[in-house]
Design a protein around this motif. Structure first.
Motif, mmCIF file in Angstrom:
data_model
loop_
_atom_site.group_PDB
_atom_site.id
_atom_site.type_symbol
_atom_site.label_atom_id
_atom_site.label_comp_id
_atom_site.label_asym_id
_atom_site.label_seq_id
_atom_site.Cartn_x
_atom_site.Cartn_y
_atom_site.Cartn_z
ATOM 1 N N ALA A 119 0.776 -1.294 -0.120
ATOM 2 C CA ALA A 119 -0.017 0.000 0.032
ATOM 3 C C ALA A 119 0.750 1.500 -0.092
ATOM 4 C CB ALA A 119 -0.867 -0.020 1.357
ATOM 5 N N ASP A 120 2.118 1.264 0.748
ATOM 6 C CA ASP A 120 2.901 2.484 0.782
ATOM 7 C C ASP A 120 3.476 2.752 -0.565
ATOM 8 O OD1 ASP A 120 4.180 -0.055 1.027
ATOM 9 O OD2 ASP A 120 5.655 0.728 2.497
ATOM 10 N N THR A 133 2.540 6.397 -2.940
ATOM 11 C CA THR A 133 3.380 7.375 -3.572
ATOM 12 C C THR A 133 2.948 7.692 -4.870
ATOM 13 O OG1 THR A 133 4.883 5.673 -4.472
ATOM 14 C CG2 THR A 133 5.298 6.409 -2.160
ATOM 15 N N TYR A 134 1.834 6.968 -5.595
ATOM 16 C CA TYR A 134 1.506 7.232 -6.677
ATOM 17 C C TYR A 134 0.093 7.668 -6.682
ATOM 18 C CZ TYR A 134 5.307 4.944 -9.151
ATOM 19 O OH TYR A 134 6.588 4.767 -9.380
ATOM 20 N N ASN A 135 -0.207 8.065 -5.254
ATOM 21 C CA ASN A 135 -1.738 8.107 -5.223
ATOM 22 C C ASN A 135 -2.781 7.312 -5.372
ATOM 23 O OD1 ASN A 135 -3.163 10.562 -3.810
ATOM 24 N ND2 ASN A 135 -2.232 11.999 -5.303
#
Ligand SMILES: Nc1ncnc2c1ncn2[C@@H]1O[C@H](COP(=O)(O)OP(=O)(O)O)[C@@H](O)[C@H]1O
Ligand SMILES: [Mg+2]
Length: 336
Positions: free
Chosen positions: A113-114, A118-120
Motif C-alpha cells: 500500500a505504501d 506514492t502514486y496516489n
C-alpha cells in the motif's frame, strides 16, 4: 534448494532491496522448518519476520487484545464480531489459477500500500466473494488473513439485526467504528439475508434499511483494512450492491483437475492402497471442495476404525455412496 542456498538468495534479495523476493524466501524457509516439525522455530521466525510490521501499526497483531472493547448488542449483550487468527497457506486453497491470482493480487496491493500511495493510488479493499456454498469463500478470507498476518474479524450479518427498532443501525455503526480503529481483514459473512426476508420475522423495511446502511458505511469507509462480503446467493443481491465493490470474486464448483488436487490434499495424511484418485475425481462431479473434504474425512475414519492404516477403494467407495445419499436427501428436502 538447500537451506544455505535459500539463505544466500535471501541475503541477495535484502541487498537488492527486493522486498517481495525477500518475504517469499523467508516464508519458504519458515515452511521448511514447519515441515521438519520445528514448530517453535517456525513460530519464532515468523514473529521476527513480521515484527516491524506489527510494531508500527498500533492495533494489529497481538496488541489488538488491548484495543477498544469488542462491540456488543446493547439489548442482549452478545458480541457483534469475533476476532480470529488462522494459519492457512496458499497451498491448501485449491482454486482455478485465475481466482488464485485475483486473491494474491488483493494481498499484494495491501502489502505494498505504501508503494501505491506514492502514486496516489489505494489498494483494493472492498471485495465481494460470491458463488456456490462450500467452495471456499470463508476459507479464502481466512487464508488472506493468514498470509497477511492480520487477524480476521468475523461478522455474521444476521447477528447485527436486532429485533429492536433502530438498534440494527446502531449495531452496524458500532461494528464499523471498531473496524476503523485498527487493521484487519473483515469478513461480513452470509450477507444474503436480503433474500431470506419473506419468511423471516424481521420486518421487510428493516432489512432494506440495514442493507442500505451497510452500503453507505462501506462507501464512506476509509479505514486501513480489507473488507470482504460473502454470499451464496449473488443473484438476489441488489444491483446497487455490485457497484460498491472494488473487486468481485466468483467461486465456482471445482473442475475435474481441481477435484483431483482436493482429493490428494484431503487424503494426504493416509497411506493409499491401489487407489486411482483420478477415477474419483471423475466420480465426484458436482461436489464442492467442502463435500470432497467431508467425504475424505469419512473414508479416513472408516479406515482407522477398521484398524487399518491403508485406505482402499472400499472405504472410499463407501464414503462416496454415503455422501451421494446425503446429497439426494438434501435435494429431496426441496427448500433449495
Ligand atoms: N477451494 C478450497 N480448497 C480447499 N479446501 C476448501 C476449499 N473450499 C472449501 N474448502 C474446505 O471446506 C470448508 C468449508 O468451506 P467454506 O470456505 O466455508 O465454504 P463457503 O464459505 O464458500 O460456503 C473449508 O473450511 C475448507 O476446509
Ligand atoms: Mg461461508
Amino acid at each position: 534448494m538447500t537451506n544455505t542456498e535459500i539463505l544466500k538468495k535471501l541475503f541477495l534479495a535484502f541487498a537488492k532491496d527486493d522486498k517481495e523476493e525477500f518475504y517469499r524466501l523467508a516464508e519458504e524457509y519458515i515452511e521448511r522448518e514447519k515441515k521438519k516439525k520445528h514448530n517453535i522455530v517456525a513460530k519464532e521466525l515468523k514473529e521476527a519476520l513480521y515484527a516491524s510490521k506489527f510494531s508500527n501499526k498500533s492495533i494489529i497483531g497481538r496488541s489488538y487484545k488491548n484495543s477498544i472493547p469488542i462491540p456488543r448488542d446493547t439489548e442482549k449483550g452478545f458480541p457483534l464480531v469475533e476476532i480470529k487468527e488462522y494459519d492457512i497457506d496458499w497451498d491448501s486453497l485449491i482454486l482455478p489459477e485465475k481466482t488464485l491470482q485475483l486473491l494474491k493480487q488483493i494481498v499484494k496491493e495491501f502489502r505494498d500500500a505504501d508503494i501505491l500511495a506514492t502514486y496516489n493510488l489505494k489498494p483494493k479493499n472492498k471485495i465481494l466473494f460470491c458463488g456456490e456454498p462450500g467452495t471456499g469463500k470463508t476459507y479464502s478470507a481466512q487464508t488472506i488473513s493468514s498470509v497477511l498476518h492480520i487477524p480476521l474479524i468475523y461478522v455474521r450479518f444476521d447477528s447485527i439485526i436486532s429485533s429492536y427498532l433502530g438498534e440494527t443501525a446502531a449495531n452496524l455503526r458500532k461494528v464499523f467504528d471498531f473496524i476503523e480503529s485498527g487493521t484487519w481483514v473483515v469478513l461480513f459473512d452470509e450477507v444474503d439475508i436480503i433474500g431470506k426476508n419473506r419468511d423471516d420475522h424481521y420486518e421487510h423495511g428493516e432489512i432494506k434499511r440495514v442493507v442500505n446502511n451497510f452500503l453507505q458505511m462501506l462507501d464512506t469507509f476509509e479505514g486501513n483494512s480489507i473488507i470482504i462480503a460473502a454470499t451464496n446467493h449473488q443473484h438476489i443481491l441488489d444491483p446497487a450492491i455490485w457497484r460498491r465493490f472494488d473487486e468481485i470474486v466468483y467461486f465456482d464448483l471445482p473442475s475435474e483437475n481441481e477435484r483431483l488436487k482436493l482429493l490428494e490434499l484431503y487424503l494426504k495424511s493416509i497411506k493409499k492402497n491401489k487407489i486411482d484418485l483420478a477415477q474419483y475425481a471423475k466420480k465426484t462431479e458436482g461436489f464442492s471442495p467442502s463435500d470432497i473434504r467431508m467425504t475424505c474425512i469419512e473414508a479416513i475414519k472408516y479406515t482407522i476404525l477398521n484398524d487399518s492404516d491403508q485406505l482402499t477403494t472400499s472405504e472410499l467407495d463407501y464414503a462416496l455412496s454415503r455422501f451421494i445419499e446425503r446429497i439426494n436427501i438434501r435435494n429431496r428436502g426441496g427448500n433449495a
